[in-house]
Design a protein around this motif. Structure first.
Motif, PDB file in Angstrom:
ATOM      1  N   ASN A  30      38.645  41.781  31.057  1.00  0.00           N
ATOM      2  CA  ASN A  30      38.938  40.750  32.046  1.00  0.00           C
ATOM      3  C   ASN A  30      38.143  39.472  31.807  1.00  0.00           C
ATOM      4  O   ASN A  30      38.523  38.400  32.293  1.00  0.00           O
ATOM      5  CB  ASN A  30      38.646  41.288  33.451  1.00  0.00           C
ATOM      6  CG  ASN A  30      39.265  40.438  34.548  1.00  0.00           C
ATOM      7  OD1 ASN A  30      40.447  40.101  34.481  1.00  0.00           O
ATOM      8  ND2 ASN A  30      38.477  40.100  35.553  1.00  0.00           N
ATOM      9  N   VAL A  69      43.975  34.008  39.269  1.00  0.00           N
ATOM     10  CA  VAL A  69      44.676  35.143  39.879  1.00  0.00           C
ATOM     11  C   VAL A  69      44.508  36.390  39.025  1.00  0.00           C
ATOM     12  O   VAL A  69      44.242  37.490  39.534  1.00  0.00           O
ATOM     13  CB  VAL A  69      46.164  34.810  40.083  1.00  0.00           C
ATOM     14  CG1 VAL A  69      46.943  36.056  40.496  1.00  0.00           C
ATOM     15  CG2 VAL A  69      46.326  33.723  41.138  1.00  0.00           C
ATOM     16  N   ALA A  70      44.660  36.226  37.703  1.00  0.00           N
ATOM     17  CA  ALA A  70      44.513  37.367  36.794  1.00  0.00           C
ATOM     18  C   ALA A  70      43.085  37.908  36.822  1.00  0.00           C
ATOM     19  O   ALA A  70      42.863  39.127  36.812  1.00  0.00           O
ATOM     20  CB  ALA A  70      44.891  36.957  35.371  1.00  0.00           C
ATOM     21  N   ASP A  95      40.978  37.737  39.319  1.00  0.00           N
ATOM     22  CA  ASP A  95      40.771  38.410  40.601  1.00  0.00           C
ATOM     23  C   ASP A  95      41.389  39.807  40.591  1.00  0.00           C
ATOM     24  O   ASP A  95      40.778  40.772  41.060  1.00  0.00           O
ATOM     25  CB  ASP A  95      41.385  37.569  41.725  1.00  0.00           C
ATOM     26  CG  ASP A  95      41.163  38.187  43.097  1.00  0.00           C
ATOM     27  OD1 ASP A  95      40.004  38.372  43.490  1.00  0.00           O
ATOM     28  OD2 ASP A  95      42.163  38.493  43.784  1.00  0.00           O
ATOM     29  N   TRP A  96      42.600  39.922  40.031  1.00  0.00           N
ATOM     30  CA  TRP A  96      43.269  41.224  39.971  1.00  0.00           C
ATOM     31  C   TRP A  96      42.494  42.187  39.064  1.00  0.00           C
ATOM     32  O   TRP A  96      42.309  43.366  39.404  1.00  0.00           O
ATOM     33  CB  TRP A  96      44.695  41.050  39.472  1.00  0.00           C
ATOM     34  CG  TRP A  96      45.450  42.341  39.387  1.00  0.00           C
ATOM     35  CD1 TRP A  96      45.742  43.053  38.259  1.00  0.00           C
ATOM     36  CD2 TRP A  96      45.986  43.096  40.473  1.00  0.00           C
ATOM     37  NE1 TRP A  96      46.442  44.199  38.578  1.00  0.00           N
ATOM     38  CE2 TRP A  96      46.601  44.248  39.934  1.00  0.00           C
ATOM     39  CE3 TRP A  96      46.016  42.909  41.863  1.00  0.00           C
ATOM     40  CZ2 TRP A  96      47.222  45.204  40.719  1.00  0.00           C
ATOM     41  CZ3 TRP A  96      46.642  43.864  42.648  1.00  0.00           C
ATOM     42  CH2 TRP A  96      47.238  44.992  42.077  1.00  0.00           C
ATOM     43  N   GLY A  97      42.018  41.697  37.925  1.00  0.00           N
ATOM     44  CA  GLY A  97      41.245  42.543  37.021  1.00  0.00           C
ATOM     45  C   GLY A  97      39.937  43.005  37.658  1.00  0.00           C
ATOM     46  O   GLY A  97      39.536  44.163  37.506  1.00  0.00           O
ATOM     47  N   LYS A 141      39.319  43.323  40.937  1.00  0.00           N
ATOM     48  CA  LYS A 141      39.630  44.300  41.976  1.00  0.00           C
ATOM     49  C   LYS A 141      39.952  45.669  41.370  1.00  0.00           C
ATOM     50  O   LYS A 141      39.549  46.705  41.910  1.00  0.00           O
ATOM     51  CB  LYS A 141      40.825  43.824  42.808  1.00  0.00           C
ATOM     52  CG  LYS A 141      40.524  42.665  43.742  1.00  0.00           C
ATOM     53  CD  LYS A 141      41.782  42.257  44.490  1.00  0.00           C
ATOM     54  CE  LYS A 141      41.531  41.095  45.440  1.00  0.00           C
ATOM     55  NZ  LYS A 141      42.786  40.676  46.128  1.00  0.00           N
ATOM     56  N   THR A 142      40.663  45.659  40.249  1.00  0.00           N
ATOM     57  CA  THR A 142      40.991  46.921  39.583  1.00  0.00           C
ATOM     58  C   THR A 142      39.725  47.626  39.095  1.00  0.00           C
ATOM     59  O   THR A 142      39.570  48.839  39.252  1.00  0.00           O
ATOM     60  CB  THR A 142      41.936  46.673  38.389  1.00  0.00           C
ATOM     61  OG1 THR A 142      43.128  46.028  38.862  1.00  0.00           O
ATOM     62  CG2 THR A 142      42.302  47.988  37.699  1.00  0.00           C
ATOM     63  N   LEU A 147      43.656  46.257  46.701  1.00  0.00           N
ATOM     64  CA  LEU A 147      44.605  46.192  45.591  1.00  0.00           C
ATOM     65  C   LEU A 147      46.049  46.128  46.063  1.00  0.00           C
ATOM     66  O   LEU A 147      46.878  45.408  45.494  1.00  0.00           O
ATOM     67  CB  LEU A 147      44.432  47.409  44.671  1.00  0.00           C
ATOM     68  CG  LEU A 147      43.469  47.312  43.494  1.00  0.00           C
ATOM     69  CD1 LEU A 147      43.454  48.602  42.717  1.00  0.00           C
ATOM     70  CD2 LEU A 147      43.828  46.146  42.582  1.00  0.00           C
TER      71      LEU A 147
END
Length: 227
Positions: A102, A136-137, A139-141, A143-144, A189
């Motif tokens: 990430n 955005v990417a 943040d998603w990574g 959170k994952t 998520l």
């Protein structure tokens, strides 16, 4: 090869090192990345370019240490329950790997921010769009990665309670904290607009647990696996 005493102490050191480098990285990176205020975020990243760059290096060191911690935890606790230790460590390896990958988003975001500082017109609009996508990417990574951390922590919490490998109070703290972290991170998520307060409250116990557990392992980890 490390003795079991050395492995327990190594686990404690890695827990504390990960917490320290993560906290220092967040401090250097500055304000959280905001996809709703891309222009300001890109400007702040460009202005603090050296600090942001160093925060990426610290994050990579932290993520690599997570993978090392997963291996050390397995060596230390697999004698108590091999299956739980293996599953818990696999989730932690996945966490460290995903968070490390990430960091590509952070590297690209820094490059975009530096170009954006002198861009105008259509180029600036294009860079804002690219910057928003990277934020955005990222943040998603992130959170994952936290969700995988929570799963690994929960499995090890179950192992600690069921095996008696660590003091009961500490073991139950780890189990409850892991469960709260799973609820909070996996809700973030898949459920839109989870309140930040809920996400924070659900994750603080696991951070405090890792701090106390790391200290306990560092000084009393020699008890682990002792016959």
């Amino acid at each position: 090869m490390f003795s079991e005493i050395g492995i327990g102490q190594l686990c404690g050191f890695l827990y504390l090192f990960i917490l320290f480098t993560s906290a220092l990285s967040k401090g250097l990176a500055g304000a959280p990345l905001d996809s709703e205020a891309v222009s300001g975020t890109l400007g702040a990243v460009a202005e603090g370019g050296k600090r942001f760059q160093f925060s990426i290096v610290l994050d990579l060191a932290s993520h690599a240490s997570v993978v090392a911690l997963a291996g050390a935890l397995f060596l230390a606790f697999s004698p108590y329950n091999r299956s739980l230790a293996l599953l818990g460590s696999l989730w932690r390896v996945a966490e460290g790997t995903i968070l490390a990958l990430n960091e590509v988003n952070s590297v690209v975001l820094l490059a975009v921010a530096r170009r954006y500082a002198s861009a105008t017109g259509a180029e600036a609009v294009t860079l804002e769009t690219l910057g928003r996508a990277r934020i955005v990417a990222d943040d998603w990574g992130f959170k994952t990665g936290l969700a995988l951390l929570a799963l690994g922590s929960l499995l090890y919490g179950i192992l600690f309670v069921s095996s008696g490998a660590v003091p009961p109070l500490l073991a139950w703290w780890g189990l409850v904290a892991g469960l709260l972290a799973v609820v909070g991170t996996w809700s973030a998520l898949f459920i839109a607009d989870v309140p930040m307060v809920l996400r924070t409250v659900s994750f603080v116990p696991i951070i405090l647990f890792e701090l106390v557990f790391g200290i306990w392992l560092l000084f009393w980890g020699g008890q682990i696996g002792a016959s």
